[in-house]
Design a protein around this motif. Sequence first.
Motif, short mmCIF file in Angstrom:
data_model
loop_
_atom_site.label_atom_id
_atom_site.label_comp_id
_atom_site.label_asym_id
_atom_site.label_seq_id
_atom_site.Cartn_x
_atom_site.Cartn_y
_atom_site.Cartn_z
N PRO A 233 0.84 -1.21 0.00
CA PRO A 233 0.00 0.00 0.00
C PRO A 233 0.87 1.25 0.00
CG PRO A 233 0.18 -0.86 2.22
CD PRO A 233 0.99 -1.79 1.34
N GLY A 234 0.26 2.40 -0.14
CA GLY A 234 1.03 3.66 -0.17
C GLY A 234 1.71 3.78 -1.53
N LEU B 186 -7.24 5.92 8.45
CA LEU B 186 -6.26 5.66 7.38
C LEU B 186 -6.27 4.22 6.87
CD1 LEU B 186 -4.54 7.98 6.47
CD2 LEU B 186 -2.64 7.08 7.78
N LEU B 187 -6.62 3.28 7.74
CA LEU B 187 -6.58 1.86 7.34
C LEU B 187 -7.49 1.61 6.14
CD1 LEU B 187 -6.54 0.03 10.80
CD2 LEU B 187 -4.61 0.43 9.26
N ARG C 82 -7.58 3.07 3.44
CA ARG C 82 -6.88 3.18 2.16
C ARG C 82 -5.57 2.40 2.12
NH1 ARG C 82 -4.85 9.52 2.33
NH2 ARG C 82 -2.78 9.11 3.15
N CYS C 83 -5.18 1.77 3.24
CA CYS C 83 -3.87 1.11 3.24
C CYS C 83 -3.83 -0.26 3.89
CB CYS C 83 -2.83 2.02 3.87
SG CYS C 83 -3.05 2.31 5.63
N PHE C 84 -4.96 -0.79 4.35
CA PHE C 84 -4.89 -2.08 5.05
C PHE C 84 -4.60 -3.20 4.05
CE2 PHE C 84 -6.39 -5.81 7.37
CZ PHE C 84 -5.72 -5.62 8.57
N SER C 85 -3.45 -3.83 4.20
CA SER C 85 -2.95 -4.72 3.14
C SER C 85 -3.28 -6.19 3.34
CB SER C 85 -1.43 -4.57 3.03
OG SER C 85 -0.81 -4.97 4.24
#
Lengths: 403, 403
Positions: free
Chosen positions: A70-71, A295-296, A298-301
Amino acid sequence: MEKNLLVGQSGGPTCVINSSLYGIIKEAKKHLEINKIYGSLNGIEGTINDQIIDLTSLDEMNLELLKQTPGAILGSARYCLKDNLNDNDYKKIKETFVKHNIHYFLYIGGNDSMDTVNKINMYFQKNNFDCQVIGIPKTIDNDLLYSDHTPGYASAIRFIANSINDIKQDIKCYKKGKVTIVEIMGRNTGWLAAGSKLASLNDNAPDLIYLPEGNFSIAKFVEDVKNVYQKNQNALVCVNEEIKDENGQYLLQENNNSIESDSFGHKQFGGVANNLATIIKNKLHIPVRAIELNLLQRCFSSSISLVDIKEAINCGKFAVRQLLKNQTGKVVILKRNPNQYRISYKLISVDKIANKIKYFPKEWIINDNDISNKFIEYALPLITKSYHCKCENGLVKFAKLKK
Amino acid sequence: MEKNLLVGQSGGPTCVINSSLYGIIKEAKKHLEINKIYGSLNGIEGTINDQIIDLTSLDEMNLELLKQTPGAILGSARYCLKDNLNDNDYKKIKETFVKHNIHYFLYIGGNDSMDTVNKINMYFQKNNFDCQVIGIPKTIDNDLLYSDHTPGYASAIRFIANSINDIKQDIKCYKKGKVTIVEIMGRNTGWLAAGSKLASLNDNAPDLIYLPEGNFSIAKFVEDVKNVYQKNQNALVCVNEEIKDENGQYLLQENNNSIESDSFGHKQFGGVANNLATIIKNKLHIPVRAIELNLLQRCFSSSISLVDIKEAINCGKFAVRQLLKNQTGKVVILKRNPNQYRISYKLISVDKIANKIKYFPKEWIINDNDISNKFIEYALPLITKSYHCKCENGLVKFAKLKK
């Protein structure tokens, strides 16, 4: 003549923004017309400042890991180019392009970033500079016009739906429970908050869902919550972070740390759930709790949607092929087959999309506090399977680039 | 004479509280001495009010799904029995036991719930009622004395470590970023917040970690954050929800909705991150954001630790076997093999554990803002693998009981 490709990433990242990069690198390597593949660090800022890296020889392991990283691996930016094409930024962008023989440019981003794509394309056209420019969509917000959905959205609602599924399961434990208000991201639109409704497929639907596209009044909200709580002795409420009251005022707390503007003038939101919790506590005197998924989303992988990864990759591959067909000033959109779920990829003029917003359909909102099954039909194919991430030491492993 | 077993669940649930129930049912069915397996709804309240259900014939599918179902499937309670054993509650508990021929009682819970185990056992002994009573540990807080760790903790820190891994990856995208303050659960102790350090195994460690066992001063905190931000242009800070300032005051916001007490007198915390964010904003004038990992720490089902499930099951199985060996007034603890990671199960007198707290070792705290590698050695075996959950419609599927 050597012709190189440059790619940049911009805006708030998603779980699959690097899958599009993967698709670009994989496809570009197949074509002899493309010599080197460069990455612009921190979006267009890297191009302006000649901070670019060579991705051509990225090793196979890190290339594969891009799919679960992510990111924005190249770094992101929220940098807004001036409307005036005589601005010095454009000159510097062109200098970087000339210096590195860049004649293909791909930019992965949301509707703000498509503004950048549009402007750079206009500048190149005006100055007769030979460079194809194509935008690749990316946003958890799912607010791009003309596209059935956007890469990044599927993984975000997969996380949201499973989080709500888990939270409701936890809440149900207690005979006399709380009102739990969950705040879900979504700039201007309710696409993400609507994703909470998918938990209904495991009998764990939120009791109430409020989107910015619905009508919201505090009086009705308090009444809604009261009714649910009286019946169930608990309530799970999902709210979009940007809902406004009947006077058009955002429901934010004063002194909230999160209210800041980015360079596009968008406010960063947060705090609605806590504010609504205060209202419930004061008016109904029942136990209440506020949760921000934050935030998770958009980024929880650990549970990225498989469909999302595949489509993000396909967007990247498709864009490369279109560059070679001399397409420019366009953005990739996803079209859905009306019968069985299947996506095809098309191009559309970027000026039709830049800075515009696709809202959640009002006809999918029920009673201003629930979501219809039409949405479930639309969203379910996006979340059915999860990518099987490679882990090391119990952590999802990420790609690393030498910068 | 028919001898039946009763099991209850109590306190804040975990991701594996139902795995212990699975272990109990599986093991109890093997033994002819145990006739029926009953579940007490909402902890000891169900026993007091004769609300119990028959679990003996739970179908194989739902039995298997217990392993991936968060939240106490029997319902939980935060009910505190009186110290006075003449209280009417005890009489009603005994009536339920007599009515249903219950002679084995298992209670899955944390250190508060072990108080219930202790009292019921004392009452039965005092009244010469033939019933074995054993407690099974469960708490994400990992604060039970004598036990190497507690079932539930492993899955919680697996979620925390991966969340921090993802958040740090997202944060690193921006050249000029924010201070991100993440608030992590943990009543009195820093075991959970320390779990954030595991993200260092993927080069994504938090920059600063504050536990209640360390010394915390606002002046040093501000200085710490300033130093990190000056160096990196961003900072990831993890704080336990209960840290206190140098005057012993909790760092909570006024009017915070989350400050309530449960029936054991424990306050429900939350809001520390937001309060610290306000301090940073006011003192350093840099962008800052507060994130609470919140309820998902104890219920996120998509990435439950495999070791956690196995150990929770084993606790349940071991407890059943010990009941049949006439053990009573005891609680199961986990002992670790000092060399290779392997857990054996023991019993210990419940009064040694009830209402007591195991703190995070001070010698594992570095400079009051970081965690030593000793902790990583301790915690890593707990999170290495995740259970492969069965999903349906993209959602983790949960067990259902007829109540």
